[in-house]
Design a protein around this motif. Structure first.
Motif, PDB file in Angstrom:
ATOM      1  N   GLN A 366       0.846  -1.190   0.000  1.00 48.26           N
ATOM      2  CA  GLN A 366       0.000   0.000   0.000  1.00 48.26           C
ATOM      3  C   GLN A 366       0.882   1.241   0.000  1.00 48.26           C
ATOM      4  N   VAL A 367       0.467   2.246  -0.726  1.00 49.89           N
ATOM      5  CA  VAL A 367       1.213   3.505  -0.832  1.00 49.89           C
ATOM      6  C   VAL A 367       0.381   4.611  -0.205  1.00 49.89           C
ATOM      7  N   PHE A 368       0.993   5.352   0.721  1.00 50.63           N
ATOM      8  CA  PHE A 368       0.316   6.454   1.395  1.00 50.63           C
ATOM      9  C   PHE A 368       0.971   7.775   1.009  1.00 50.63           C
ATOM     10  N   SER A 369       0.143   8.794   0.854  1.00 46.63           N
ATOM     11  CA  SER A 369       0.611  10.129   0.465  1.00 46.63           C
ATOM     12  C   SER A 369       1.040  10.918   1.698  1.00 46.63           C
ATOM     13  N   PRO A 370       1.759  12.016   1.505  1.00 46.77           N
ATOM     14  CA  PRO A 370       2.153  12.854   2.646  1.00 46.77           C
ATOM     15  C   PRO A 370       0.932  13.335   3.431  1.00 46.77           C
ATOM     16  N   GLY A 371       0.996  13.164   4.760  1.00 50.90           N
ATOM     17  CA  GLY A 371      -0.093  13.603   5.622  1.00 50.90           C
ATOM     18  C   GLY A 371      -1.187  12.589   5.820  1.00 50.90           C
ATOM     19  N   ASP A 372      -1.165  11.475   5.082  1.00 51.15           N
ATOM     20  CA  ASP A 372      -2.187  10.442   5.259  1.00 51.15           C
ATOM     21  C   ASP A 372      -2.014   9.751   6.615  1.00 51.15           C
TER      22      ASP A 372
END
Length: 531
Positions: A366-372
């Motif tokens: 899974q890839v999370f964005s900045p601030g997620d």
């Protein structure tokens, strides 16, 4: 004398071992060494394919200064061909999935194949006629019967290479150059047959600068390229044979290059297939966000997420990419890719290999964005996470206080997916975890873990115990609740066995007390009556 006999015996032993090795030697067609040898054998055939016509048409290549060099290359290619024939007698093949290594069967397989008669005819020494008529490389035309060797190497290489599209493109360019080369030889022969300089169409060596060998071949190659590609920027022929030849060459060029350009287009589409599929997914998400009036800020975050996954090669779904493979190969690939990552988790370190092999197939990237936020305090834990790349912050519920920063290899959430009875947190997250930048995490869900543990009861008990130890360390385990849960989960047979064991223990304790009382009686002279 003894030293000499020892050396002689040693030499004889080494020689006998070498003879035994070559006697039992069988080539595995999947071995890389056979692939590299196929390249050498194919180059020998390709050499003949180019040079036979070149030297037969452009006779200046056969001048005495170069003759010995050509002979060396010619007979080196013949030696490679003979050696390749001998090696094919030891080339194994698969029968019912098992490599056949019986020497007689290997020889019979080669002798019965279509390759053997072609190889024999290709190596017949017609070039001995040189002694009677002089050097004429058309006498080596039979060497081209081994052109199947090039096709075989191409098919093998296309399967083995990690860059199949690039390999196909290079092979296609080589084929184009070969066709132009052969047509250049025919054009020079036609010019000589009709007479050099007899018209503007043919080659005229009397023009300034056109009398040397390099310029002669270069001009013929250039004319051939213009004609086969249907560019047509050449002088028209003025004789019937030349006109017919130009018509045939042009028609063949249109047909051949139409096929070639079609293959080039197909290769380019294959090279961009993954990008096109990815772009289609991006476009569909964009359309959805436009229709649903998603805020521009959120749309920008989604686009940046897509860009990150593509640029960092995270857009490939493991299950989709490996779906065509059998379960055994999928497991081996997953073990090689993910096993070391899974071993970082403390509770899985001593698990049996079978369970780990089940779990590696269930890891999802899974890839999370900045601030997620990966999780928030109080959420029910349904997954555990392993950080592959990136930085995460453990923060307060309002996100203002950073308690600790997690980096590559860190693990969190493993206790929540074990459903340990007596956990004071109630399997809820004890802190909020936020992504600092883009972060790649491996995720293992609770359902996937328990699905794998069904077949491994011993591993399940061990994981529970490890989880309890970790909870005790942080004073997060309610021992009484854990015991009650264990008793409630026991089967009736287990409870009866426990009661019997307790009764037996109590009986032993009572017998011990009675023995102690009798000892006291003897010591104090007091008589104790049994009830």
């Amino acid at each position: 004398m003894q030293c000499y006999q020892f050396q002689k015996h040693r030499h004889h032993l080494v020689r006998s071992q070498q003879q035994r090795y070559w006697k039992d030697y069988v080539i595995d067609p999947a071995d890389p060494s056979w692939f590299y040898w196929s390249l050498v054998a194919s180059l020998a055939t390709f050499y003949n394919l180019v040079v036979v016509f070149l030297r037969a048409v452009f006779t200046d290549f056969n001048n005495p200064d170069w003759r010995m060099t050509w002979f060396c290359f010619d007979y080196l290619s013949d030696f490679i061909t003979i050696l390749d024939m001998l090696l094919r007698c030891r080339l194994g093949f698969l029968e019912q999935g098992i490599l056949v290594t019986t020497k007689m069967r290997l020889v019979k397989m080669y002798l019965k194949s279509y390759r053997f008669p072609l190889d024999v005819m290709s190596i017949l020494p017609f070039d001995l006629v040189y002694l009677l008529v002089g050097v004429n490389t058309l006498l080596r035309l039979n060497r081209l019967l081994r052109i199947w060797r090039i096709n075989e190497f191409y098919n093998d290489s296309e399967t083995r290479t990690s860059f199949p599209n690039m390999f196909r493109m290079i092979f296609l360019i080589i084929n184009i150059c070969l066709m132009i080369h052969l047509n250049a030889c025919i054009y020079f022969s036609m010019s000589r047959f009709l007479g050099f300089g007899s018209d503007d169409w043919g080659y005229d060596p009397s023009q300034p600068g056109y009398d040397n060998l390099a310029m002669t071949y270069a001009y013929c190659f250039y004319w051939s390229m213009l004609t086969l590609t249907a560019i047509g920027d050449v002088d028209p022929p003025s004789t019937l044979p030349a006109t017919l030849y130009c018509i045939i060459v042009t028609l063949c060029g249109v047909l051949i290059f139409a096929t070639i350009f079609g293959n080039v287009g197909a290769m380019i589409n294959q090279m961009n297939a993954s990008r096109q599929e990815f772009q289609q997914n991006v476009d569909s998400v964009k359309r959805y966000m436009d229709i649903r009036k998603v805020s521009p800020l959120l749309q920008d975050r989604v686009i940046q997420w897509f860009a990150y996954t593509w640029n960092n090669k995270q857009s490939v779904d493991d299950k989709t990419a490996l779906n065509i493979l059998p379960d055994k190969l999928k497991t081996e690939i997953a073990i090689q890719v993910h096993l070391e990552t899974l071993k970082r988790v403390a509770i899985f370190k001593d698990c049996e290999p079978g369970l780990l092999q089940e779990l590696v197939l269930k890891l999802r990237l899974q890839v999370f964005s900045p601030g997620d936020y990966i999780c928030k305090k109080g959420d029910i834990g349904k997954e555990m996470y392993i950080i592959k790349r990136g930085k995460l912050e453990v923060v307060s519920p309002d996100g203002k206080i950073v308690f600790v920063t997690l980096q590559d290899g860190a693990v969190f959430g493993e206790i929540s997916i074990l459903n340990i009875a007596g956990n004071k947190t109630g399997n809820r997250r004890t802190a909020s975890v936020r992504s600092v930048g883009y972060s790649d995490l491996f995720c293992l869900s609770k359902d996937d873990l328990w699905d794998a543990l069904k077949e491994y009861p011993d591993a399940r008990a061990m994981l529970w115990e490890k989880g309890k130890q970790m909870l005790r360390k942080d004073n997060l385990l309610d021992e009484e609740a854990a015991r009650r849960k264990e008793l409630a989960d026991m089967s009736l047979e287990t409870k009866i066995d426990n009661i019997n064991a307790m009764m037996e223990t109590m009986g032993k304790q009572i017998m011990g007390l009675m023995s102690n009382l009798q000892d006291v009686q003897k010591h104090m002279g007091i008589k104790i009556e049994k009830p």
